[in-house]
Design a protein around this motif. Structure first.
Motif, PDB file in Angstrom:
ATOM      1  N   HIS A 108       0.818  -1.214   0.000  1.00  0.00           N
ATOM      2  CA  HIS A 108       0.000   0.000   0.000  1.00  0.00           C
ATOM      3  C   HIS A 108       0.852   1.265   0.000  1.00  0.00           C
ATOM      4  N   ARG A 109       2.057   1.195   0.538  1.00  0.00           N
ATOM      5  CA  ARG A 109       2.956   2.341   0.422  1.00  0.00           C
ATOM      6  C   ARG A 109       3.299   2.582  -1.039  1.00  0.00           C
ATOM      7  N   SER A 110       3.553   1.518  -1.765  1.00  0.00           N
ATOM      8  CA  SER A 110       3.875   1.659  -3.190  1.00  0.00           C
ATOM      9  C   SER A 110       2.682   2.164  -3.987  1.00  0.00           C
ATOM     10  N   MET A 111       1.468   1.874  -3.522  1.00  0.00           N
ATOM     11  CA  MET A 111       0.270   2.371  -4.209  1.00  0.00           C
ATOM     12  C   MET A 111       0.231   3.891  -4.223  1.00  0.00           C
ATOM     13  N   ALA A 112       0.921   4.519  -3.260  1.00  0.00           N
ATOM     14  CA  ALA A 112       0.946   5.983  -3.195  1.00  0.00           C
ATOM     15  C   ALA A 112       1.663   6.592  -4.395  1.00  0.00           C
ATOM     16  N   LEU A 113       2.413   5.778  -5.144  1.00  0.00           N
ATOM     17  CA  LEU A 113       3.169   6.287  -6.292  1.00  0.00           C
ATOM     18  C   LEU A 113       2.301   6.403  -7.534  1.00  0.00           C
ATOM     19  N   MET A 114       1.032   6.069  -7.422  1.00  0.00           N
ATOM     20  CA  MET A 114       0.122   6.215  -8.550  1.00  0.00           C
ATOM     21  C   MET A 114      -0.529   7.589  -8.474  1.00  0.00           C
ATOM     22  N   ALA A 115      -0.472   8.304  -9.585  1.00  0.00           N
ATOM     23  CA  ALA A 115      -0.871   9.709  -9.586  1.00  0.00           C
ATOM     24  C   ALA A 115      -2.373   9.906  -9.434  1.00  0.00           C
ATOM     25  N   THR A 116      -3.155   8.890  -9.791  1.00  0.00           N
ATOM     26  CA  THR A 116      -4.606   9.035  -9.729  1.00  0.00           C
ATOM     27  C   THR A 116      -5.205   7.881  -8.938  1.00  0.00           C
ATOM     28  N   THR A 117      -6.422   8.061  -8.482  1.00  0.00           N
ATOM     29  CA  THR A 117      -7.150   6.982  -7.834  1.00  0.00           C
ATOM     30  C   THR A 117      -8.185   6.436  -8.798  1.00  0.00           C
ATOM     31  N   SER A 118      -8.329   5.126  -8.845  1.00  0.00           N
ATOM     32  CA  SER A 118      -9.325   4.524  -9.737  1.00  0.00           C
ATOM     33  C   SER A 118     -10.733   4.959  -9.352  1.00  0.00           C
ATOM     34  N   LEU A 119     -10.903   5.437  -8.113  1.00  0.00           N
ATOM     35  CA  LEU A 119     -12.221   5.881  -7.658  1.00  0.00           C
ATOM     36  C   LEU A 119     -12.643   7.193  -8.292  1.00  0.00           C
ATOM     37  N   ALA A 120     -11.712   7.836  -9.041  1.00  0.00           N
ATOM     38  CA  ALA A 120     -12.052   9.082  -9.729  1.00  0.00           C
ATOM     39  C   ALA A 120     -12.849   8.820 -11.000  1.00  0.00           C
ATOM     40  N   ALA A 121     -12.854   7.576 -11.479  1.00  0.00           N
ATOM     41  CA  ALA A 121     -13.599   7.240 -12.688  1.00  0.00           C
ATOM     42  C   ALA A 121     -15.098   7.344 -12.417  1.00  0.00           C
ATOM     43  N   GLU A 122     -15.832   7.833 -13.392  1.00  0.00           N
ATOM     44  CA  GLU A 122     -17.277   8.047 -13.225  1.00  0.00           C
ATOM     45  C   GLU A 122     -17.981   6.732 -12.881  1.00  0.00           C
ATOM     46  N   GLY A 123     -18.722   6.743 -11.802  1.00  0.00           N
ATOM     47  CA  GLY A 123     -19.488   5.580 -11.388  1.00  0.00           C
ATOM     48  C   GLY A 123     -18.693   4.545 -10.614  1.00  0.00           C
ATOM     49  N   ARG A 124     -17.366   4.699 -10.550  1.00  0.00           N
ATOM     50  CA  ARG A 124     -16.546   3.687  -9.891  1.00  0.00           C
ATOM     51  C   ARG A 124     -16.784   3.659  -8.385  1.00  0.00           C
ATOM     52  N   GLY A 125     -17.048   4.824  -7.787  1.00  0.00           N
ATOM     53  CA  GLY A 125     -17.264   4.878  -6.347  1.00  0.00           C
ATOM     54  C   GLY A 125     -18.431   4.009  -5.907  1.00  0.00           C
ATOM     55  N   GLU A 126     -19.549   4.125  -6.605  1.00  0.00           N
ATOM     56  CA  GLU A 126     -20.731   3.331  -6.253  1.00  0.00           C
ATOM     57  C   GLU A 126     -20.464   1.847  -6.443  1.00  0.00           C
ATOM     58  N   ASP A 127     -19.815   1.512  -7.556  1.00  0.00           N
ATOM     59  CA  ASP A 127     -19.509   0.099  -7.811  1.00  0.00           C
ATOM     60  C   ASP A 127     -18.564  -0.446  -6.745  1.00  0.00           C
ATOM     61  N   ALA A 128     -17.570   0.353  -6.374  1.00  0.00           N
ATOM     62  CA  ALA A 128     -16.596  -0.093  -5.370  1.00  0.00           C
ATOM     63  C   ALA A 128     -17.272  -0.372  -4.036  1.00  0.00           C
ATOM     64  N   LEU A 129     -18.205   0.483  -3.648  1.00  0.00           N
ATOM     65  CA  LEU A 129     -18.898   0.263  -2.374  1.00  0.00           C
ATOM     66  C   LEU A 129     -19.783  -0.977  -2.431  1.00  0.00           C
ATOM     67  N   ALA A 130     -20.379  -1.248  -3.598  1.00  0.00           N
ATOM     68  CA  ALA A 130     -21.163  -2.476  -3.755  1.00  0.00           C
ATOM     69  C   ALA A 130     -20.249  -3.698  -3.626  1.00  0.00           C
ATOM     70  N   GLU A 131     -19.029  -3.581  -4.177  1.00  0.00           N
ATOM     71  CA  GLU A 131     -18.049  -4.659  -4.059  1.00  0.00           C
ATOM     72  C   GLU A 131     -17.601  -4.817  -2.610  1.00  0.00           C
ATOM     73  N   HIS A 132     -17.422  -3.691  -1.908  1.00  0.00           N
ATOM     74  CA  HIS A 132     -17.074  -3.752  -0.480  1.00  0.00           C
ATOM     75  C   HIS A 132     -18.153  -4.489   0.299  1.00  0.00           C
ATOM     76  N   GLN A 133     -19.416  -4.205  -0.036  1.00  0.00           N
ATOM     77  CA  GLN A 133     -20.522  -4.859   0.658  1.00  0.00           C
ATOM     78  C   GLN A 133     -20.485  -6.369   0.453  1.00  0.00           C
ATOM     79  N   ALA A 134     -20.178  -6.783  -0.778  1.00  0.00           N
ATOM     80  CA  ALA A 134     -20.110  -8.218  -1.069  1.00  0.00           C
ATOM     81  C   ALA A 134     -18.971  -8.875  -0.295  1.00  0.00           C
ATOM     82  N   ILE A 135     -17.870  -8.177  -0.159  1.00  0.00           N
ATOM     83  CA  ILE A 135     -16.730  -8.698   0.602  1.00  0.00           C
ATOM     84  C   ILE A 135     -17.115  -8.879   2.071  1.00  0.00           C
ATOM     85  N   VAL A 136     -17.728  -7.841   2.640  1.00  0.00           N
ATOM     86  CA  VAL A 136     -18.123  -7.891   4.050  1.00  0.00           C
ATOM     87  C   VAL A 136     -19.159  -8.993   4.282  1.00  0.00           C
ATOM     88  N   ASP A 137     -20.110  -9.118   3.363  1.00  0.00           N
ATOM     89  CA  ASP A 137     -21.134 -10.163   3.512  1.00  0.00           C
ATOM     90  C   ASP A 137     -20.503 -11.554   3.544  1.00  0.00           C
TER      91      ASP A 137
END
Length: 211
Positions: free
Chosen positions: A150-179
């Protein structure tokens, strides 16, 4: 004792600045400027920079130290390792997480919905979510390796969550993981988290390609 504390503080401050985007790949880091910005003497700053260079988070450009960047192959290698380690963390969390840890993960998914309009804040929340899963694995050696990733992830200039609609999809994926973790379904938790990282990687590749 205070010198040790200063070393840790300087390292943590610089790492947090890189992770938060204050310093981006290619930016030059100067001892005197860092010391003034963070209110730390130059000796712990120098030692922190040397440590970050050893960890490949900084690289040399002539005599200057700059924030490293990841090329396509390096990013692919990082995601290959991250995918497997994160999947293992989810599998172990399904096996070992306490009910309290599962509840914290559930709460995070709900609370993070308020951040959908702020990709930077959602990115920070995303890291907290993954860190919670790492802790819930109850495997200190895995946590250490994931911390390096995760320290190395800081070397990426952008976050994939900046893509349109990715935030909602990511949270749905988080929910599936937690379930899956809550059901103690180790295989499903492993697959859900691996799939989540895979989608994030594809999204990042598209962002970097300008799509």
């Amino acid at each position: 004792m205070s010198q040790v504390k200063n070393n840790k503080d300087a390292y943590a401050l610089i790492l947090e600045a890189i992770d938060g985007g204050l310093y981006r790949p290619g930016d030059r880091l100067v001892e005197s400027e860092l010391a003034e910005r963070f209110g730390v003497s130059r000796t712990p700053i120098r030692e922190a920079l040397q440590r970050l260079e050893t960890q490949s988070l900084l690289t040399r450009d002539g005599r200057s130290l700059i924030v490293a960047s990841l090329d396509h192959n390096q990013m692919s290698e990082l995601y290959a390792v991250r995918t497997e380690l994160e999947g293992l963390a989810a599998r172990l969390a399904a096996r070992h997480a306490t009910e309290e840890e599962v509840q914290v993960l559930r709460d995070m998914v709900v609370e993070d919905r308020a951040l959908l309009s702020d990709p930077s804040a959602l990115s920070r929340a995303n890291r907290r979510f993954h860190t919670m899963i790492h802790k819930a694995s109850h495997n200190r050696f895995l946590v250490q390796q994931l911390d390096l990733v995760h320290r190395s992830m800081a070397l990426m200039a952008t976050t994939s969550l900046a893509a349109e609609g990715r935030g909602e999809d990511a949270l749905a994926e988080h929910q599936a993981i937690v379930d899956a973790i809550a059901r103690r379904d180790e295989d499903a938790a492993y697959k859900a988290l691996r799939d989540h990282i895979s989608v994030a990687f594809v999204t990042r590749l598209k962002l970097d390609a300008g799509n």
